[in-house]
Write a protein that holds these residues in place. Structure first.
Motif, short mmCIF file in Angstrom:
data_model
loop_
_atom_site.label_atom_id
_atom_site.label_comp_id
_atom_site.label_asym_id
_atom_site.label_seq_id
_atom_site.Cartn_x
_atom_site.Cartn_y
_atom_site.Cartn_z
N SER A 134 -14.64 73.96 -22.87
CA SER A 134 -14.25 73.59 -24.23
C SER A 134 -12.75 73.63 -24.41
CB SER A 134 -14.90 74.55 -25.23
OG SER A 134 -16.29 74.56 -25.10
N PHE A 135 -12.25 72.66 -25.21
CA PHE A 135 -10.83 72.56 -25.54
C PHE A 135 -10.66 72.29 -27.02
CE2 PHE A 135 -11.17 71.31 -21.12
CZ PHE A 135 -10.11 71.97 -20.52
N THR A 136 -9.53 72.74 -27.57
CA THR A 136 -9.19 72.41 -28.95
C THR A 136 -8.84 70.93 -29.02
OG1 THR A 136 -6.84 72.89 -28.67
CG2 THR A 136 -8.27 74.73 -29.37
N VAL A 137 -8.64 70.43 -30.22
CA VAL A 137 -8.32 69.00 -30.40
C VAL A 137 -6.95 68.66 -29.83
CG1 VAL A 137 -9.83 68.67 -32.38
CG2 VAL A 137 -7.49 69.39 -32.75
N GLU A 174 -18.14 66.00 -29.40
CA GLU A 174 -17.14 66.26 -30.42
C GLU A 174 -17.77 67.24 -31.41
OE1 GLU A 174 -14.73 62.89 -32.38
OE2 GLU A 174 -16.42 63.29 -33.75
N VAL A 207 -6.62 65.93 -24.53
CA VAL A 207 -7.78 66.75 -24.16
C VAL A 207 -8.23 66.40 -22.74
CG1 VAL A 207 -10.16 67.35 -24.74
CG2 VAL A 207 -8.48 67.05 -26.57
N ILE A 242 -10.33 76.65 -24.43
CA ILE A 242 -11.01 77.66 -25.24
C ILE A 242 -11.86 78.56 -24.35
CG2 ILE A 242 -12.71 78.09 -27.07
CD1 ILE A 242 -11.89 75.38 -28.29
N LYS A 283 -5.84 72.63 -25.94
CA LYS A 283 -5.76 74.01 -25.49
C LYS A 283 -7.13 74.48 -25.03
CE LYS A 283 -1.82 75.34 -28.19
NZ LYS A 283 -1.49 75.23 -29.58
N THR A 307 -13.11 70.32 -34.52
CA THR A 307 -12.58 71.63 -34.15
C THR A 307 -12.43 71.80 -32.64
OG1 THR A 307 -14.80 72.59 -34.18
CG2 THR A 307 -13.50 72.74 -36.21
N ARG A 308 -13.24 71.08 -31.86
CA ARG A 308 -13.14 71.20 -30.40
C ARG A 308 -13.90 70.07 -29.72
NH1 ARG A 308 -17.46 74.90 -31.29
NH2 ARG A 308 -19.15 74.54 -29.80
N TYR A 309 -13.70 70.00 -28.40
CA TYR A 309 -14.45 69.09 -27.54
C TYR A 309 -15.10 69.92 -26.45
CZ TYR A 309 -12.10 65.23 -29.83
OH TYR A 309 -11.66 64.34 -30.77
N ASP A 310 -16.38 69.69 -26.22
CA ASP A 310 -17.11 70.36 -25.15
C ASP A 310 -17.47 69.33 -24.08
OD1 ASP A 310 -17.06 72.65 -26.70
OD2 ASP A 310 -19.19 72.62 -27.19
#
Length: 163
Positions: free
Chosen positions: A151-154, A124, A106, A159, A157, A133-136
């Motif tokens: 924001s990214f997926t775990v 988280e 990430v 978002i 990727k 579900t994601r990280y901001d």
């Protein structure tokens, strides 16, 4: 003269319609006193974050759906926010974490997308099943010094980027 008044009135009505249309679908928050928080909402938040010290509640709506954002500090001293639906279902749980506790994939994705991003906070995000579900990331872009959230997926990727 009457034609001019009618034209101005028509522009005013059009302006109002456009403004109302623009605000439809935008969340509008209302601060709620903790003492006035519905019991079902409080119980749901207490259940997912035991021993939390809640300090703020915002009731939000986008014109269609309503939800409550309950913010506070968890037992480990971290900032938290739980989003709860009116029926008591948990939508998501946001916990502030240290950047070094973010998965390397990430962090690599963040550096690849915004190489000079200055992180001010990392969150988280978990769902009602306690699954991440994601990280901001809150922070500033170096090029324009603008505050943004990315924001990214775990698995790293991309978002979205909220400016």
């Amino acid at each position: 003269m009457i034609h001019l008044l009618k034209q101005r009135l028509a522009y005013m009505v059009l302006f109002m319609v456009v403004m109302l249309g623009m605000t439809h679908g935008i969340a509008r928050g209302e601060d709620i006193a903790l003492a006035n928080l519905p019991e079902i909402i409080r119980n749901a938040a207490d259940k997912v974050i035991p021993n939390a010290k809640w300090n703020k509640v915002v009731k939000d709506t986008d014109g269609k759906d309503t939800w409550y954002d309950i913010s506070g500090i968890d037992a480990k001293g971290r900032k938290i926010c739980v989003t709860v639906e009116p029926n008591g279902d948990i939508d998501e749980i946001e916990t502030e974490i240290k950047a070094q506790n973010t998965p390397k994939s990430v962090m690599a994705a963040l550096k690849g997308r915004l190489p000079n991003f200055k992180i001010s906070a990392v969150y988280e995000i978990r769902n009602d099943e306690d699954k991440i579900t994601r990280y901001d990331f809150d922070g500033k872009r170096l090029k324009d010094k603008e505050d943004v959230t990315i924001s990214f997926t775990v698995d790293g990727k991309f978002i979205k980027l909220d400016e």
